[in-house]
Design a protein around this motif. Structure first.
Motif, PDB file in Angstrom:
ATOM      1  N   SER A 100       0.830  -1.210   0.000  1.00  0.00           N
ATOM      2  CA  SER A 100       0.000   0.000   0.000  1.00  0.00           C
ATOM      3  C   SER A 100       0.862   1.256   0.000  1.00  0.00           C
ATOM      4  CB  SER A 100      -0.926   0.010   1.217  1.00  0.00           C
ATOM      5  OG  SER A 100      -1.874  -1.022   1.122  1.00  0.00           O
ATOM      6  N   ILE A 101       1.968   1.232   0.736  1.00  0.00           N
ATOM      7  CA  ILE A 101       2.879   2.378   0.749  1.00  0.00           C
ATOM      8  C   ILE A 101       3.437   2.615  -0.656  1.00  0.00           C
ATOM      9  CG2 ILE A 101       5.080   3.240   1.625  1.00  0.00           C
ATOM     10  CD1 ILE A 101       4.442   1.751   4.240  1.00  0.00           C
ATOM     11  N   LYS A 102       3.862   1.529  -1.316  1.00  0.00           N
ATOM     12  CA  LYS A 102       4.390   1.651  -2.673  1.00  0.00           C
ATOM     13  C   LYS A 102       3.321   2.203  -3.619  1.00  0.00           C
ATOM     14  CE  LYS A 102       6.893  -1.408  -4.617  1.00  0.00           C
ATOM     15  NZ  LYS A 102       7.386  -2.703  -5.165  1.00  0.00           N
ATOM     16  N   ALA A 103       2.084   1.707  -3.487  1.00  0.00           N
ATOM     17  CA  ALA A 103       1.005   2.157  -4.362  1.00  0.00           C
ATOM     18  C   ALA A 103       0.690   3.632  -4.137  1.00  0.00           C
ATOM     19  CB  ALA A 103      -0.246   1.310  -4.138  1.00  0.00           C
ATOM     20  N   ALA A 104       0.714   4.060  -2.866  1.00  0.00           N
ATOM     21  CA  ALA A 104       0.393   5.451  -2.550  1.00  0.00           C
ATOM     22  C   ALA A 104       1.447   6.411  -3.070  1.00  0.00           C
ATOM     23  CB  ALA A 104       0.237   5.613  -1.042  1.00  0.00           C
ATOM     24  N   LEU A 105       2.692   5.963  -3.109  1.00  0.00           N
ATOM     25  CA  LEU A 105       3.782   6.829  -3.544  1.00  0.00           C
ATOM     26  C   LEU A 105       3.976   6.829  -5.065  1.00  0.00           C
ATOM     27  CD1 LEU A 105       6.437   5.998  -0.789  1.00  0.00           C
ATOM     28  CD2 LEU A 105       4.973   8.029  -0.938  1.00  0.00           C
TER      29      LEU A 105
END
Length: 264
Positions: A100-105
C-alpha cells in the motif's frame, strides 16, 4: 478494443464533479490526492457514451482503488490511510502495508498504465457472442440454456462481500446507502443453495466450489445437496490464507471443496 495511453490521459482532463469520494471516503479509505483524481475520473467516464471503452475505464478505476487497499480489503482497521495522509509513516506497520505504501507513492499515471496492461491482457476475441448478467441466480438460471454451470457462492458465515466492498459499491454508485446483506452470506446461507440447484436442473454439467470457513461450514452437507440432483465427484483441497489475516489454528482447518456433478 483495448485501452490506450490516450484513454488514460483523458482521465486527467479537469471536469466538474461533486467531490463525493473526497467528502465521504478520504482519508479513511482513500488518500485525498487519490480521492480528488477519482472524483474527476469517475465524472469523466460516467459522461462517456455507452460502449466498451467506458466499461474498460471503469474496470481500470476499480483496479486502481484495489491497488491501494492491502489484500484488496476494505474492512481492515485503519492503520494506514490516516498516518499516510498525515505523513506519519513511522506509525505504519511497513511489513503489513508495504504494498500500500508503494502504491500510494507511485505517480497516478504510472500506476494506471501498469494496470491498463493487465486489463488489456484480459481482452480477447473468442469469436462468440458473450453476455454478462446481474440477476438473482434463481431467476437467471431457468431462462438460459447452457452445457456447464459453475457455481461459486459466498462462503456462508464468513466476511460477506457486500460488507467488505460496501465502500467501493458506494463509490461506484456515487451515493451513500446501507449495505444489503445477501441471504447466501448468512451463517445458514448454504441451505439456500438448494433453490439454486433446482433452478439449474436442465443444465447437464455442474461445477461447485466452496470453502469451509476454517472448519465452520460442513462441506459434506453441500456434497449431499448436489447429490440430490447429480452424480458427484468431490475433491477436497487444503489451502492457506495470507498469514496476516488468519491464525495458524484457522489455517490448519482451511479446506475447499470442488464438486463436479454429472447427470445420473
Amino acid at each position: 478494443m483495448k485501452l490506450t495511453d490516450e484513454d488514460i490521459n483523458r482521465l486527467f482532463l479537469e471536469t466538474e464533479n461533486d467531490g463525493f469520494i473526497r467528502a465521504n471516503f478520504s482519508p479513511t479509505v482513500i488518500l485525498s490526492k487519490h480521492a480528488d483524481f477519482l472524483d474527476n475520473a469517475f465524472a469523466l467516464v460516467r459522461a462517456m457514451e455507452e460502449g466498451h471503452k467506458k466499461y474498460l475505464l471503469l474496470l481500470l478505476l476499480v483496479k486502481y482503488i484495489f491497488s491501494m487497499r492491502e489484500y484488496r480489503k476494505f474492512s481492515t482497521p485503519n492503520a494506514f490511510n490516516i498516518p499516510m495522509e498525515e505523513r506519519r509513516i513511522e506509525w505504519i506497520k511497513n511489513r503489513t502495508y508495504h504494498a500500500s505504501i508503494k502504491a500510494a507513492l507511485k505517480p497516478i499515471p504510472d500506476a494506471l498504465r501498469e494496470l491498463a496492461g493487465a486489463v488489456n491482457r484480459g481482452v480477447i476475441d473468442n469469436a462468440q457472442d458473450n453476455k454478462a448478467y446481474r440477476l438473482d441466480a434463481r431467476e437467471f438460471l431457468p431462462a438460459i440454456q447452457a452445457d456447464v454451470a459453475y457455481f461459486d457462492p459466498p462462503y456462508a458465515g464468513t466476511m460477506a462481500y457486500e460488507d467488505n466492498y460496501h465502500a467501493l459499491d458506494q463509490m461506484l454508485e456515487g451515493k451513500i446507502f446501507p449495505a444489503q446483506k445477501s441471504e447466501f452470506s448468512r451463517k445458514d446461507g448454504m441451505k439456500f443453495l438448494d433453490e439454486v440447484f433446482r433452478a439449474a436442473r436442465h443444465i447437464p454439467i455442474w461445477i461447485v466450489s466452496m470453502g469451509n470457513a476454517g472448519g465452520a461450514n460442513d462441506l459434506g452437507e453441500l456434497q449431499e445437496m448436489v447429490a440430490r440432483y447429480r452424480r458427484t465427484e468431490t475433491y477436497r483441497i487444503k489451502y492457506r490464507h495470507i498469514p496476516a489475516v488468519a491464525t495458524e489454528e484457522h489455517q490448519a482447518k482451511n479446506e475447499e471443496y470442488l464438486i463436479v456433478g454429472r447427470p445420473y
